[in-house]
Write a protein that holds these residues in place. Structure first.
Motif, PDB file in Angstrom:
ATOM      1  N   GLU B  49       9.127   8.705 -10.537  1.00  0.00           N
ATOM      2  CA  GLU B  49       9.028   7.859 -11.731  1.00  0.00           C
ATOM      3  C   GLU B  49       7.747   7.034 -11.700  1.00  0.00           C
ATOM      4  OE1 GLU B  49      10.791   7.331 -14.490  1.00  0.00           O
ATOM      5  OE2 GLU B  49      12.012   9.082 -14.012  1.00  0.00           O
ATOM      6  N   LEU B  50       7.492   6.504 -10.535  1.00  0.00           N
ATOM      7  CA  LEU B  50       6.338   5.614 -10.399  1.00  0.00           C
ATOM      8  C   LEU B  50       5.029   6.363 -10.633  1.00  0.00           C
ATOM      9  CD1 LEU B  50       5.978   2.853  -7.782  1.00  0.00           C
ATOM     10  CD2 LEU B  50       4.113   4.462  -8.037  1.00  0.00           C
ATOM     11  N   VAL B  51       4.927   7.523 -10.049  1.00  0.00           N
ATOM     12  CA  VAL B  51       3.689   8.291 -10.199  1.00  0.00           C
ATOM     13  C   VAL B  51       3.480   8.663 -11.667  1.00  0.00           C
ATOM     14  CG1 VAL B  51       2.578  10.490  -9.655  1.00  0.00           C
ATOM     15  CG2 VAL B  51       3.681   9.167  -7.856  1.00  0.00           C
ATOM     16  N   GLN B  52       4.557   9.080 -12.297  1.00  0.00           N
ATOM     17  CA  GLN B  52       4.429   9.437 -13.710  1.00  0.00           C
ATOM     18  C   GLN B  52       4.005   8.220 -14.538  1.00  0.00           C
ATOM     19  OE1 GLN B  52       7.899  11.203 -15.394  1.00  0.00           O
ATOM     20  NE2 GLN B  52       6.793  12.120 -17.087  1.00  0.00           N
ATOM     21  N   ASP B  53       4.547   7.088 -14.161  1.00  0.00           N
ATOM     22  CA  ASP B  53       4.207   5.867 -14.897  1.00  0.00           C
ATOM     23  C   ASP B  53       2.736   5.516 -14.713  1.00  0.00           C
ATOM     24  OD1 ASP B  53       5.208   3.875 -16.606  1.00  0.00           O
ATOM     25  OD2 ASP B  53       5.096   2.426 -14.974  1.00  0.00           O
ATOM     26  N   VAL B  54       2.239   5.696 -13.517  1.00  0.00           N
ATOM     27  CA  VAL B  54       0.818   5.409 -13.275  1.00  0.00           C
ATOM     28  C   VAL B  54      -0.061   6.282 -14.160  1.00  0.00           C
ATOM     29  CG1 VAL B  54      -1.030   5.672 -11.571  1.00  0.00           C
ATOM     30  CG2 VAL B  54       1.087   4.514 -10.945  1.00  0.00           C
ATOM     31  N   ASP B  68     -17.532   4.834 -12.516  1.00  0.00           N
ATOM     32  CA  ASP B  68     -17.753   6.102 -11.824  1.00  0.00           C
ATOM     33  C   ASP B  68     -16.711   7.148 -12.185  1.00  0.00           C
ATOM     34  OD1 ASP B  68     -15.536   5.147 -10.617  1.00  0.00           O
ATOM     35  OD2 ASP B  68     -16.414   4.934  -8.627  1.00  0.00           O
ATOM     36  N   GLY B  69     -15.657   6.706 -12.867  1.00  0.00           N
ATOM     37  CA  GLY B  69     -14.685   7.661 -13.379  1.00  0.00           C
ATOM     38  C   GLY B  69     -13.982   8.466 -12.307  1.00  0.00           C
ATOM     39  N   ASN B  70     -13.810   7.891 -11.141  1.00  0.00           N
ATOM     40  CA  ASN B  70     -13.165   8.613 -10.055  1.00  0.00           C
ATOM     41  C   ASN B  70     -11.651   8.545 -10.239  1.00  0.00           C
ATOM     42  OD1 ASN B  70     -12.292   9.685  -7.641  1.00  0.00           O
ATOM     43  ND2 ASN B  70     -14.084   8.864  -6.541  1.00  0.00           N
ATOM     44  N   VAL B  71     -11.123   9.497 -10.950  1.00  0.00           N
ATOM     45  CA  VAL B  71      -9.702   9.462 -11.297  1.00  0.00           C
ATOM     46  C   VAL B  71      -8.830   9.522 -10.060  1.00  0.00           C
ATOM     47  CG1 VAL B  71      -7.894  10.639 -12.580  1.00  0.00           C
ATOM     48  CG2 VAL B  71     -10.192  10.532 -13.510  1.00  0.00           C
ATOM     49  N   GLY B  72      -9.189  10.404  -9.154  1.00  0.00           N
ATOM     50  CA  GLY B  72      -8.353  10.560  -7.963  1.00  0.00           C
ATOM     51  C   GLY B  72      -8.266   9.290  -7.151  1.00  0.00           C
ATOM     52  N   ALA B  73      -9.412   8.666  -6.946  1.00  0.00           N
ATOM     53  CA  ALA B  73      -9.412   7.427  -6.164  1.00  0.00           C
ATOM     54  C   ALA B  73      -8.622   6.345  -6.870  1.00  0.00           C
ATOM     55  CB  ALA B  73     -10.852   6.968  -5.933  1.00  0.00           C
ATOM     56  N   ALA B  78      -3.791   3.110  -7.337  1.00  0.00           N
ATOM     57  CA  ALA B  78      -2.756   2.587  -8.232  1.00  0.00           C
ATOM     58  C   ALA B  78      -1.360   2.902  -7.704  1.00  0.00           C
ATOM     59  CB  ALA B  78      -2.936   3.180  -9.633  1.00  0.00           C
ATOM     60  N   VAL B  79      -1.201   4.114  -7.192  1.00  0.00           N
ATOM     61  CA  VAL B  79       0.123   4.487  -6.668  1.00  0.00           C
ATOM     62  C   VAL B  79       0.458   3.619  -5.458  1.00  0.00           C
ATOM     63  CG1 VAL B  79       1.383   6.318  -5.481  1.00  0.00           C
ATOM     64  CG2 VAL B  79       0.112   6.821  -7.576  1.00  0.00           C
ATOM     65  N   ALA B  80      -0.522   3.420  -4.580  1.00  0.00           N
ATOM     66  CA  ALA B  80      -0.255   2.587  -3.406  1.00  0.00           C
ATOM     67  C   ALA B  80       0.111   1.162  -3.814  1.00  0.00           C
ATOM     68  CB  ALA B  80      -1.485   2.575  -2.496  1.00  0.00           C
ATOM     69  N   ASN B  81      -0.627   0.613  -4.760  1.00  0.00           N
ATOM     70  CA  ASN B  81      -0.352  -0.774  -5.173  1.00  0.00           C
ATOM     71  C   ASN B  81       0.948  -0.880  -5.958  1.00  0.00           C
ATOM     72  OD1 ASN B  81      -2.643  -1.792  -3.956  1.00  0.00           O
ATOM     73  ND2 ASN B  81      -3.920  -1.501  -5.768  1.00  0.00           N
ATOM     74  N   GLN B  82       1.173   0.086  -6.822  1.00  0.00           N
ATOM     75  CA  GLN B  82       2.414   0.041  -7.601  1.00  0.00           C
ATOM     76  C   GLN B  82       3.630   0.193  -6.691  1.00  0.00           C
ATOM     77  OE1 GLN B  82       3.147  -0.458 -10.950  1.00  0.00           O
ATOM     78  NE2 GLN B  82       1.053  -1.227 -10.958  1.00  0.00           N
ATOM     79  N   THR B 145     -11.086   0.934   1.968  1.00  0.00           N
ATOM     80  CA  THR B 145     -11.647   0.874   0.614  1.00  0.00           C
ATOM     81  C   THR B 145     -10.542   0.893  -0.429  1.00  0.00           C
ATOM     82  OG1 THR B 145     -13.604   2.036   1.395  1.00  0.00           O
ATOM     83  CG2 THR B 145     -13.219   2.016  -0.984  1.00  0.00           C
ATOM     84  N   THR B 146      -9.567   1.745  -0.203  1.00  0.00           N
ATOM     85  CA  THR B 146      -8.484   1.855  -1.178  1.00  0.00           C
ATOM     86  C   THR B 146      -7.697   0.553  -1.288  1.00  0.00           C
ATOM     87  OG1 THR B 146      -8.276   4.213  -0.728  1.00  0.00           O
ATOM     88  CG2 THR B 146      -6.388   3.123  -1.778  1.00  0.00           C
ATOM     89  N   LEU B 147      -7.418  -0.049  -0.163  1.00  0.00           N
ATOM     90  CA  LEU B 147      -6.584  -1.252  -0.166  1.00  0.00           C
ATOM     91  C   LEU B 147      -7.396  -2.531  -0.356  1.00  0.00           C
ATOM     92  CD1 LEU B 147      -4.047  -0.450   2.700  1.00  0.00           C
ATOM     93  CD2 LEU B 147      -3.752  -0.183   0.236  1.00  0.00           C
ATOM     94  N   GLY B 148      -8.698  -2.411  -0.256  1.00  0.00           N
ATOM     95  CA  GLY B 148      -9.520  -3.605  -0.420  1.00  0.00           C
ATOM     96  C   GLY B 148      -9.428  -4.558   0.746  1.00  0.00           C
ATOM     97  N   VAL B 149      -9.260  -4.011   1.944  1.00  0.00           N
ATOM     98  CA  VAL B 149      -9.215  -4.846   3.143  1.00  0.00           C
ATOM     99  C   VAL B 149     -10.258  -4.325   4.125  1.00  0.00           C
ATOM    100  CG1 VAL B 149      -6.782  -5.406   2.834  1.00  0.00           C
ATOM    101  CG2 VAL B 149      -7.425  -3.416   4.173  1.00  0.00           C
ATOM    102  N   SER B 150     -10.400  -5.014   5.220  1.00  0.00           N
ATOM    103  CA  SER B 150     -11.395  -4.588   6.188  1.00  0.00           C
ATOM    104  C   SER B 150     -10.851  -3.451   7.043  1.00  0.00           C
ATOM    105  CB  SER B 150     -11.781  -5.768   7.081  1.00  0.00           C
ATOM    106  OG  SER B 150     -10.689  -6.105   7.919  1.00  0.00           O
ATOM    107  N   SER B 151     -11.773  -2.747   7.667  1.00  0.00           N
ATOM    108  CA  SER B 151     -11.367  -1.649   8.551  1.00  0.00           C
ATOM    109  C   SER B 151     -10.552  -2.177   9.728  1.00  0.00           C
ATOM    110  CB  SER B 151     -12.600  -0.903   9.060  1.00  0.00           C
ATOM    111  OG  SER B 151     -13.319  -0.371   7.978  1.00  0.00           O
ATOM    112  N   GLY B 152     -10.946  -3.329  10.215  1.00  0.00           N
ATOM    113  CA  GLY B 152     -10.203  -3.902  11.334  1.00  0.00           C
ATOM    114  C   GLY B 152      -8.752  -4.170  10.973  1.00  0.00           C
ATOM    115  N   THR B 153      -8.563  -4.646   9.769  1.00  0.00           N
ATOM    116  CA  THR B 153      -7.195  -4.910   9.323  1.00  0.00           C
ATOM    117  C   THR B 153      -6.388  -3.608   9.262  1.00  0.00           C
ATOM    118  OG1 THR B 153      -7.981  -6.774   8.026  1.00  0.00           O
ATOM    119  CG2 THR B 153      -5.816  -5.900   7.452  1.00  0.00           C
TER     120      THR B 153
END
Lengths: 542, 174
Positions: B49-54, B68-73, B78-82, B145-153
């Protein structure tokens, strides 16, 4: 099998067996989302346009001197000239502009929802707005009928007007925020906080707006006021959209992820108290600042009393008193010299206390109420609060309420002025429904209430108005008009000195809160619209 | 692999055929995105449901895509955050409704229940990191990059998550 391999297996397993639904389903869902947002956007635009139209008409009426005591009652002079229909239309039109946006919002609300959360969100808001508006509308229509039928007094009207608005506002808040089942729902607290912030914004907007719309406001003040108003609204909407929902989910939720519940509770409380504090302080500062500005640059409450000395003065001397202070207006006692003119004193005088502001000011009382509701919602309704934290924050909140109430009281006291009305004088009040002007405060002096500024009346029109009200020209001077009942007692004094016109102008903040109430409605509607979908909502649940 | 990075025009703007490209991403990556969400949420039915909603939201608001129109990224993020948001909402609902009627959707078919239960016990951020790590075998930097956190985190969360999983599942590390 290693953890990593099992995880990859899960991913591969789900990936392989998940069959994408037809793309048409996604498109249908997408279209539903788009339609819903378009409706919401239209509703917002409709509300904004209606509010702008109302504000514009109100401002124009004010500028033209047609603004009545109650903003939602008809502009009397204009309506009287256009007959009963005009009077009715004049009274109804503003209300249609108020009710219209509510109906628009109602119609634009999503269809009956499938989840209880959404049902709550839509029906609760709609019911609150409709109930409150209906109550206010009925009471205002009652006022209109009472006015038309002549059953009207200033105090009665003002009392009913305030009561109706208070009841309507209370109804809105109670219906909106007191659903039995959702008392413990976090959305309630978030929404209450947003409503609280909106009310503070409304208080600021009201102050700014009333100042900006003053007839004597300079272009700079007008531009600044309108700019500030838009800034306040923009910031409010932005805050609601940016932080309203996330306040609960992200901030508290994130901290809760770290299993520091107590910190989350304290953080939420701090945020709430900061909101309240900043709102209260900003409100108080603004109100005080506006009063200072008013004192410095604006005409006094009793504007330019004019003394006409009879006798061999030709043309009559006009003495302009520099201040409205009581000691400057006191006519008792020995003759005094003012601006080089010896003014004989009246043997007796009446005192008129002008209290130009009702303590039960609709918008401000709403702010207080919002403060209490927000406090209650934040402190009492938060299950994470312990007894001690609750007590501390409640104390802080009550202190803030006291602070606001004190500031309000100060402004009320500040607005009390006195003039002395010599018996037999013709006291002409500028505004028809100026609330605190009561005949009982006079002793022998008669009052004629005009319903537009004296400046807008020609001499002929004023005389006709006086004559039609039973006033008579006194002696040979056409400038002196007295009423029959007071002639006997006032004659002796009138021969010496007569105050022929005391121009009484209401202060700007004595103006009715009609516009601010509209802003309150707009704020509530915006808050309702800005509350994001509750968990579980998906596009196909529309 | 999906069609990441093939969407933008030469000037960097989103191509006019965005809906078509979104549809291609949907058809190509649907299963793996569901898997990603399943690892975070713990329910493949809710994940679908969630993926379809995204995708529906992206289709309704194509401007959400960056230049940049990177749909996949975008969709992955979006799926991870949702998924994370859905978990929070579920937790809050559970807390306030005082009932356990939250996201109790039955699975379409048994997966690795033991593993999923262990993942479900992890903190949300750790779930996200684990899911992204084993979804397309993303690198630490890509996850960051996807999560917007540092690599160390990311490394810290990944290390703790795997340690917790091993401890829970009583696996002896190599």
């Amino acid at each position: 099998m290693m953890i990593e391999e099992r995880l990859r297996d899960v991913v591969d397993s789900v990936d392989q067996r998940s069959v994408a639904r037809p793309w048409s389903e996604v498109e249908a869902r997408s279209n539903a989302i788009r339609r819903r947002e378009q409706r919401a956007q239209r509703a917002i635009v409709g509300v904004a346009l209606a509010g702008f139209a109302f504000a514009l008409s109100r401002g124009l009426a004010y500028q033209r001197g047609l603004a009545p005591a109650d903003a939602l009652s008809p502009p009397v002079d204009a309506a009287a000239e256009s007959g009963a229909f005009g009077r009715l239309a004049g009274g109804l039109l503003p209300w249609l502009l108020v009710v219209g946006p509510v109906v628009v919002v109602w119609l634009a609300s999503p269809r009956p929802m499938r989840t209880p959360w959404l049902a709550w969100r839509s029906s609760r808001v709609v019911r609150a707005l409709v109930c409150g508006t209906l109550i206010a509308s009925v009471s205002q229509l009652g006022l209109l009928v009472a006015k038309s039928a002549g059953v009207w007094s200033v105090w009665f009207g003002a009392g009913v007007a305030h009561a109706s608005w208070t009841i309507a506002s209370l109804t809105m808040i109670l219906v909106f925020v007191l659903p039995v089942r959702e008392l413990r729902d976090s959305q309630f607290a978030t929404t209450a906080l947003l409503a609280l912030a909106a009310l503070f914004g409304v208080g600021l907007a009201q102050t700014v707006t009333t100042e900006a719309l003053r007839p004597d406001a300079s272009a700079g003040v007008l531009v600044t006021g309108v700019g500030a108003l838009f800034a306040i609204l923009a910031v409010g909407v932005w805050l609601a959209a940016r932080f309203g929902w996330r306040l609960e989910w992200d901030l508290v939720g994130r901290i809760r992820d770290l299993t520091v519940r107590r910190r989350a509770a304290c953080f939420g409380g701090i945020v709430a108290v900061l909101l309240m504090t900043s709102g209260a302080v900003l409100g108080a500062i603004t109100v005080n600042a506006m009063h200072e500005v008013t004192e410095r640059s604006d005409p006094p409450v009793v504007d330019v009393p004019r003394l006409t000395l009879l006798g061999d003065q030709d043309p009559p001397l006009v003495v302009r008193w520099p201040s409205e202070r009581e000691e400057d207006l006191e006519l008792r006692g020995e003759p005094v010299e003012r601006n080089g003119v010896i003014v004989d004193q009246t043997p007796s005088s009446a005192r008129l206390d002008l209290v130009d502001r009702s303590p039960l000011n609709g918008a401000r009382s709403l702010v207080w109420l919002g403060l209490l509701v927000g406090l209650w919602a934040t402190v009492i309704n938060r299950p994470v609060f312990g007894g001690r934290s609750r007590l501390i924050i409640a104390s802080v909140g009550l202190s803030l309420v006291t602070l606001v109430a004190t500031a309000e009281w100060r402004s009320t006291v500040h607005a009390v002025d006195s003039i002395v009305a010599p018996p037999g004088s013709a006291i002409v009040a500028d505004w028809a429904g100026w609330t605190p002007l009561t005949e009982s405060a006079f002793d022998g002096a008669a009052v004629l209430r005009l319903e537009q500024p004296l400046d807008d009346l020609s001499d002929t029109a004023l005389k006709n108005r006086l004559r039609s009200a039973g006033w008579q020209a006194f002696g040979e001077s056409p400038e002196i008009w007295v009423t029959s009942p007071s002639m006997a007692t006032g004659r002796a004094w009138v021969e010496a000195v007569t105050v022929d016109l005391i121009r009484i102008q209401p202060r700007s903040d004595d103006d009715d809160d009609g516009f601010s109430r509209l802003v309150i409605l707009l704020g509530l509607a915006l808050v309702a619209l800005s509350v994001p979908p509750y968990p579980g909502e998906t596009a196909d649940q529309e | 692999m999906n069609i990441l990075g093939e969407v933008s025009d030469s000037d960097g703007s989103v191509a006019a055929s965005t809906p078509t490209i979104v549809q291609r991403v949907y058809e190509n990556d649907y299963g793996r995105l569901v898997a990603l969400s399943t690892l975070i949420i713990g329910s493949s039915a809710v994940a679908e449901e969630l993926v379809q909603d995204v995708f529906a939201r992206l289709l309704a608001k194509p401007h959400l895509l960056r230049a940049d129109g990177n749909v996949g990224a975008y969709v992955t993020k979006a799926v991870a955050n949702q998924s994370r948001s859905r978990l929070r909402r579920a937790a809050l609902e559970r807390r306030h409704r005082r009932t356990a009627e939250v996201i109790a959707t039955p699975e379409l078919a048994p997966i690795d229940d033991e593993l999923l239960a262990a993942v479900r016990a992890l903190p949300v951020r750790q779930r996200q990191v684990v899911a992204l790590r084993f979804y397309d075998d993303r690198s630490v930097d890509q996850i960051a990059t996807t999560l917007g956190v540092s690599s160390g985190t990311v490394k810290t969360h990944l290390h703790r998550a795997l340690a917790t999983l091993r401890r829970t599942l009583q696996e002896v590390p190599e």
